[in-house]
Motif scaffolding. Structure first.
Motif, PDB file in Angstrom:
ATOM      1  N   ALA A  11       0.849  -1.186   0.000  1.00  0.00           N
ATOM      2  CA  ALA A  11       0.000   0.000   0.000  1.00  0.00           C
ATOM      3  C   ALA A  11       0.885   1.237   0.000  1.00  0.00           C
ATOM      4  N   ARG A  12       0.409   2.255  -0.636  1.00  0.00           N
ATOM      5  CA  ARG A  12       1.124   3.539  -0.629  1.00  0.00           C
ATOM      6  C   ARG A  12       0.244   4.556   0.067  1.00  0.00           C
ATOM      7  N   LEU A  13       0.770   5.114   1.114  1.00  0.00           N
ATOM      8  CA  LEU A  13       0.056   6.115   1.886  1.00  0.00           C
ATOM      9  C   LEU A  13       0.151   7.461   1.175  1.00  0.00           C
ATOM     10  N   VAL A  14      -1.002   8.054   0.900  1.00  0.00           N
ATOM     11  CA  VAL A  14      -1.033   9.366   0.260  1.00  0.00           C
ATOM     12  C   VAL A  14      -0.858  10.404   1.357  1.00  0.00           C
ATOM     13  N   ALA A  15       0.188  11.199   1.242  1.00  0.00           N
ATOM     14  CA  ALA A  15       0.500  12.200   2.267  1.00  0.00           C
ATOM     15  C   ALA A  15       0.708  13.550   1.587  1.00  0.00           C
ATOM     16  N   ALA A  16       0.866  14.564   2.397  1.00  0.00           N
ATOM     17  CA  ALA A  16       1.099  15.905   1.867  1.00  0.00           C
ATOM     18  C   ALA A  16       2.456  15.989   1.169  1.00  0.00           C
ATOM     19  N   ALA A  17       3.407  15.202   1.633  1.00  0.00           N
ATOM     20  CA  ALA A  17       4.736  15.211   1.024  1.00  0.00           C
ATOM     21  C   ALA A  17       4.661  14.569  -0.362  1.00  0.00           C
ATOM     22  N   PRO A  18       5.559  14.966  -1.268  1.00  0.00           N
ATOM     23  CA  PRO A  18       5.497  14.414  -2.626  1.00  0.00           C
ATOM     24  C   PRO A  18       5.760  12.909  -2.689  1.00  0.00           C
ATOM     25  N   ARG A  19       6.517  12.393  -1.774  1.00  0.00           N
ATOM     26  CA  ARG A  19       6.825  10.954  -1.773  1.00  0.00           C
ATOM     27  C   ARG A  19       5.742  10.188  -1.031  1.00  0.00           C
ATOM     28  N   MET A  20       5.273   9.114  -1.636  1.00  0.00           N
ATOM     29  CA  MET A  20       4.267   8.278  -0.995  1.00  0.00           C
ATOM     30  C   MET A  20       4.962   7.039  -0.446  1.00  0.00           C
ATOM     31  N   PRO A  21       5.129   6.947   0.879  1.00  0.00           N
ATOM     32  CA  PRO A  21       5.833   5.790   1.438  1.00  0.00           C
ATOM     33  C   PRO A  21       5.024   4.503   1.281  1.00  0.00           C
ATOM     34  N   THR A  22       5.737   3.409   1.094  1.00  0.00           N
ATOM     35  CA  THR A  22       5.103   2.098   1.004  1.00  0.00           C
ATOM     36  C   THR A  22       4.903   1.553   2.413  1.00  0.00           C
ATOM     37  N   ILE A  23       3.717   1.028   2.657  1.00  0.00           N
ATOM     38  CA  ILE A  23       3.439   0.406   3.946  1.00  0.00           C
ATOM     39  C   ILE A  23       2.891  -0.996   3.696  1.00  0.00           C
ATOM     40  N   PRO A  24       3.234  -1.930   4.559  1.00  0.00           N
ATOM     41  CA  PRO A  24       2.698  -3.281   4.390  1.00  0.00           C
ATOM     42  C   PRO A  24       1.244  -3.326   4.864  1.00  0.00           C
TER      43      PRO A  24
END
Length: 137
Positions: A11-24
């Motif tokens: 899953a990719r968490l949509v955040a305010a930062a441009p990078r979307m971190p991957t989360i399990p």
């Protein structure tokens, strides 16, 4: 034959930062609760630092692959052909994640092989459910 299906998804968490971190995350289906799907996130992936699970209708996930659906705590919508967006609304805030639609389709096919859509009622144990309700009352 197993009565539980679990499938890891990225899953990719949509955040305010441009990078979307991957989360399990893990999608979970149990034939004993045939209408429901659970999506679990491990403690390191949550703000509270505890395991978090969301339970919602399997039909919601299936419909959300093609059309926006959901009015409550969980909302699902397509994002192009290859991604699906899940929104989880809680008093603490909203988490929006993207998952690979192919992984969701695979999970839904596996769950349909276990309990076909429209046949969920055949897998309910009404006596046990009623006993649980009475025990909790």
């Amino acid at each position: 034959m197993s009565i539980v299906i679990e499938q890891a998804v990225e899953a990719r968490l949509v955040a305010a930062a441009p990078r979307m971190p991957t989360i399990p995350a893990t999608l979970h289906y149990d034939r004993r609760d045939p209408f429901a799907v659970r999506m679990a996130f491990p403690a390191p992936a949550t703000l509270e630092g505890v395991d978090v699970s969301w339970v919602f209708a399997r039909e919601l996930l299936e419909t959300g692959l093609e059309n926006p659906v959901g009015e409550g705590d969980v909302r699902v919508r397509p994002y192009g052909y290859d991604r699906t967006v899940l929104e989880f609304h809680a008093p603490e805030g909203t988490a929006i994640i993207h998952v690979c639609s192919a992984a969701v389709r695979t999970f839904l096919k596996r769950s349909a092989a276990l309990v076909p859509a429209g046949r969920e009622h055949l897998h309910l144990d009404m006596d046990e459910d009623l006993l649980q309700l009475m025990r909790d009352a």
